[in-house]
Scaffold this motif. Structure first.
Motif, PDB file in Angstrom:
ATOM      1  N   ALA A  49       0.834  -1.207   0.000  1.00 24.57           N
ATOM      2  CA  ALA A  49       0.000   0.000   0.000  1.00 24.57           C
ATOM      3  C   ALA A  49       0.869   1.258   0.000  1.00 24.57           C
ATOM      4  N   ARG A  50       1.960   1.228   0.747  1.00 32.08           N
ATOM      5  CA  ARG A  50       2.883   2.378   0.719  1.00 32.08           C
ATOM      6  C   ARG A  50       3.488   2.533  -0.680  1.00 32.08           C
ATOM      7  N   GLN A  51       3.903   1.433  -1.245  1.00 28.73           N
ATOM      8  CA  GLN A  51       4.528   1.446  -2.563  1.00 28.73           C
ATOM      9  C   GLN A  51       3.557   1.935  -3.639  1.00 28.73           C
ATOM     10  N   GLU A  52       2.294   1.572  -3.510  1.00 24.95           N
ATOM     11  CA  GLU A  52       1.280   1.899  -4.521  1.00 24.95           C
ATOM     12  C   GLU A  52       0.360   3.031  -4.064  1.00 24.95           C
ATOM     13  N   ALA A  64      -4.010  11.731   3.356  1.00 28.81           N
ATOM     14  CA  ALA A  64      -4.964  10.914   4.112  1.00 28.81           C
ATOM     15  C   ALA A  64      -4.486   9.477   4.211  1.00 28.81           C
ATOM     16  N   LEU A  65      -3.936   8.963   3.122  1.00 26.54           N
ATOM     17  CA  LEU A  65      -3.462   7.579   3.125  1.00 26.54           C
ATOM     18  C   LEU A  65      -2.239   7.414   4.007  1.00 26.54           C
ATOM     19  N   ASP A  66      -1.377   8.411   4.022  1.00 26.47           N
ATOM     20  CA  ASP A  66      -0.201   8.347   4.898  1.00 26.47           C
ATOM     21  C   ASP A  66      -0.613   8.281   6.372  1.00 26.47           C
ATOM     22  N   ARG A  67      -1.603   9.098   6.734  1.00 22.04           N
ATOM     23  CA  ARG A  67      -2.078   9.066   8.125  1.00 22.04           C
ATOM     24  C   ARG A  67      -2.680   7.701   8.461  1.00 22.04           C
ATOM     25  N   ALA A  68      -3.447   7.172   7.530  1.00 22.90           N
ATOM     26  CA  ALA A  68      -4.082   5.873   7.771  1.00 22.90           C
ATOM     27  C   ALA A  68      -3.034   4.775   7.922  1.00 22.90           C
ATOM     28  N   LEU A  69      -2.028   4.772   7.073  1.00 19.71           N
ATOM     29  CA  LEU A  69      -0.999   3.735   7.134  1.00 19.71           C
ATOM     30  C   LEU A  69      -0.237   3.780   8.449  1.00 19.71           C
ATOM     31  N   GLN A  70      -0.050   4.976   8.989  1.00 17.09           N
ATOM     32  CA  GLN A  70       0.597   5.086  10.302  1.00 17.09           C
ATOM     33  C   GLN A  70      -0.261   4.435  11.382  1.00 17.09           C
ATOM     34  N   ILE A  71      -1.570   4.645  11.309  1.00 19.98           N
ATOM     35  CA  ILE A  71      -2.483   4.032  12.276  1.00 19.98           C
ATOM     36  C   ILE A  71      -2.465   2.512  12.139  1.00 19.98           C
ATOM     37  N   TYR A  72      -2.492   2.022  10.886  1.00 17.23           N
ATOM     38  CA  TYR A  72      -2.490   0.572  10.678  1.00 17.23           C
ATOM     39  C   TYR A  72      -1.208  -0.059  11.212  1.00 17.23           C
ATOM     40  N   ARG A  73      -0.091   0.628  10.986  1.00 20.99           N
ATOM     41  CA  ARG A  73       1.181   0.099  11.481  1.00 20.99           C
ATOM     42  C   ARG A  73       1.174   0.006  13.003  1.00 20.99           C
TER      43      ARG A  73
END
Length: 498
Positions: free
Chosen positions: A145-148, A455-464
C-alpha cells in the motif's frame, strides 16, 4: 426370555476397533504425544510440591517417565486393543516399571481435563504458526500500500466501473478488515490460554492441588475457573474456528477482485510471469491460475472451520466425544490449507502490478471522474447537487455516445449546463479539465479515510501502530509459552536429580 442378560463377548468389537479406536489411537499418537509428556511432567511436579506424592515417590515416577520417553518410538506404535490410546499406554508402562506406584500419577486428574488441555496445547501451537502467516500478510499489505500509494486504479461497484482511487487505498481497505480479523484471532488466542487441568472429571478434587502451578508450567495465563466449564464449554473451539473462518471468508473477497481485475476484459491488474501458467493448447493465453488456487484454499479453509463449529451444534453441555479427538484432528486441516493460502497471497500481492494504460482506457470508457465534475459545479457554480448531477449525467452520455473521453467533453458540458440552468457556466475549459482528471479526483479527497496521499499516509501510520500492538501481544504470549517450557524442563530435571 427370563433372567439377566449373559454377554460373553469382550471389548472391543472388531468393527468398532477398526472404524473408531484405531483411528483415535493414531490421532493421539500423532498430535498429542509431546503435549501428553508435558502434562504428565507438570502434574507430577505439582503433586510432589504439594506433598500429595512424597519426596521419594515423585522422583521415582519421574525416572520411569523419562525412561518411557527414551525407550518408546511413538511413531512405531499401533493400536492392538490392549491400550485405548497413548495415555493408557504410558500408564501401563508406568505400572509395569513401578507397580501400584505407577498408578499414582493419575491422582487428582481425569482424562477429561487432560484431553481439553491437550487440545488447547495443540491448537495453541498451530495458532502460533498461522498467526505468523496472518501477520506476514498484513505486513505485505502495508508495504504494498505504501509502494502503490499514488498508483491509480478504477474502483468497481456492482461489477461496473465506478470511481478512480489508488491501489494503495484499495489495499488499505482490505488491510483494515484483516486487522479486525487479527483482533478477533487475538481474542480467541486469549481464550485458548486458560488451563483446564485441575477440573478432573467435573468437580475438581478433594486433594490439595495447585492449579496455578500446573497452569504456569504449561505456559497458560491462568486456570480456567469453573471446573464444569473446563470439560463442557468448548467455546475455545467454536470461538477459534469462527475467528479463523472470517479471515478466509474476507480474504476470499479480495482474491475474487484480483481474478476480476486480471481478466482480459478489465486487465488493470498485471500478473507477473512467475504466477502465470500457459494453456496446453492455446499459446496466447496467460492463465493466472494461482489466483484460483488461493480462492479454492480460502473456501476449503472456511468450510473446514464450519465443519468444526457445526459439529458442536445441538450437543450436550457436558464432556462428549463430539468435541474431542476426531473433530480436533479434522480441524487441523483448516490451519494447513489456510497457511498455504496466506503465504501465497502475501507473495502474490507483493509481486503484482497495475497496468496504467488499461486503467486510463477503462477510466475514459466509463467516465469514472464525472462525480467530481458534479461536486465542482456545486462548489463553483452554486448549484444544488441534483442540478449538478443532471448536468454531469448529460455530459457523460454525450461523450460516451461520441466515443470521447470525458476530458474532451467541454463543449458537451457547456450544452448540458445551458439546458439545465439557462445560462453558460463560469467554469473554464481549463477548470473543467482539472475537475475530470484522475489525479485531480483523488487529490481533493483528503478527508480521513480518503485516497489522497496525505490521508493515506495518516491511515498507514495508524495501521502500522495497530499491527505492532497485536504482534506485541502475540509475542508476549509466545515468550510465556517458551519460558514455561524451559521452567518445566528444569523442574522435571530437578525431580530426576540432574
Amino acid at each position: 426370555m427370563t433372567g439377566p442378560i449373559k454377554d460373553a463377548t469382550e471389548f472391543p468389537d472388531p468393527v468398532y476397533r477398526q472404524t473408531v479406536l484405531s483411528e483415535l489411537f493414531e490421532g493421539v499418537k500423532e498430535h498429542y504425544a509431546g503435549h501428553m509428556k508435558a502434562i504428565n511432567q507438570a502434574h507430577l511436579i505439582m503433586l510432589t510440591e504439594t506433598g500429595i506424592l512424597s519426596a521419594v515417590q515423585g522422583p521415582q515416577i519421574a525416572q520411569a517417565l523419562d525412561e518411557i520417553d527414551r525407550e518408546t518410538d511413538v511413531k512405531a506404535l499401533s493400536y492392538t486393543g490392549e491400550h485405548e490410546d497413548y495415555f493408557f499406554f504410558v500408564e501401563a508402562q508406568l505400572r509395569g516399571k513401578l507397580g501400584d506406584l505407577g498408578g499414582m500419577l493419575h491422582t487428582a486428574r481425569s482424562r477429561n481435563d487432560m484431553d481439553h488441555t491437550l487440545f488447547k496445547l495443540a491448537l495453541r501451537s498451530r495458532l502460533a504458526s498461522l498467526w505468523q502467516d496472518v501477520s506476514g500478510l498484513a505486513n505485505a499489505l502495508i508495504g504494498k500500500a505504501r509502494q502503490e500509494r499514488d498508483t491509480v486504479i478504477v474502483a468497481y461497484t456492482h461489477g461496473q466501473p465506478a470511481q478512480p482511487t489508488t491501489f494503495g487505498h484499495y489495499l488499505c481497505a482490505a488491510l483494515e478488515v484483516l486487522l479486525r480479523d487479527l483482533e478477533r484471532l487475538n481474542l480467541a488466542a486469549e481464550q485458548l490460554d486458560h488451563c483446564p487441568m485441575g477440573a478432573a472429571a467435573i468437580t475438581t478434587t478433594g486433594f490439595p492441588i495447585d492449579r496455578e502451578r500446573v497452569s504456569s508450567l504449561l505456559g497458560f495465563s491462568e486456570p480456567l475457573l469453573n471446573s464444569y466449564g473446563c470439560i463442557a464449554s468448548v467455546d475455545y473451539v467454536t470461538g477459534l474456528y469462527s475467528a479463523l473462518k472470517l479471515i478466509f471468508i474476507h480474504l476470499g473477497r479480495l482474491i475474487q477482485d484480483l481474478a476480476f481485475w486480471s481478466s482480459f476484459e478489465v486487465g488493470q491488474l498485471y500478473v507477473p510471469n512467475k504466477f502465470v501458467q500457459i494453456s496446453s493448447i492455446m499459446p496466447q493465453k496467460r492463465n493466472p491460475v494461482p489466483i484460483e488456487h488461493m480462492r479454492l484454499l480460502a473456501s476449503l479453509s472456511a468450510g473446514r472451520c464450519d465443519t468444526i463449529v457445526n459439529t458442536m451444534h445441538n450437543t450436550p453441555f457436558t464432556d462428549m466425544n463430539d468435541s474431542e479427538g476426531e473433530v480436533q484432528r479434522s480441524g487441523y486441516e483448516a490451519f494447513a490449507s489456510g497457511e498455504r493460502m496466506l503465504r501465497l497471497l502475501a507473495e502474490f500481492v507483493s509481486s503484482c502490478q497495475i497496468d496504467p494504460q488499461r486503467v486510463r482506457a477503462n477510466a475514459d470508457a466509463a467516465c469514472v471522474t464525472v462525480t467530481e465534475l458534479a461536486d465542482t459545479l456545486v462548489r463553483d457554480e452554486d448549484l444544488s447537487f441534483r442540478q449538478a448531477h443532471e448536468i454531469a449525467a448529460a455530459t457523460s452520455r454525450s461523450v460516451l455516445s461520441d466515443g470521447q473521453a470525458l476530458s474532451e467533453g467541454y463543449q458537451a458540458f457547456q450544452g448540458a449546463f445551458r439546458n439545465e440552468t439557462g445560462r453558460m457556466p463560469a467554469i473554464t475549459g481549463e477548470a473543467f479539465q482539472k475537475a475530470v482528471t484522475l489525479e485531480g479526483f483523488i487529490s481533493c479527497r483528503s478527508r480521513p479515510g480518503g485516497p489522497a496521499p496525505e490521508a493515506l499516509d495518516r491511515a498507514l501510520q495508524i495501521y502500522r501502530e495497530q499491527l505492532t500492538d497485536l504482534e506485541q501481544q502475540q509475542s508476549t504470549r509466545q515468550k510465556r509459552h517458551e519460558e514455561a517450557g524451559r521452567t518445566l524442563h528444569q523442574a522435571f530435571g530437578d525431580l530426576l536429580g540432574i
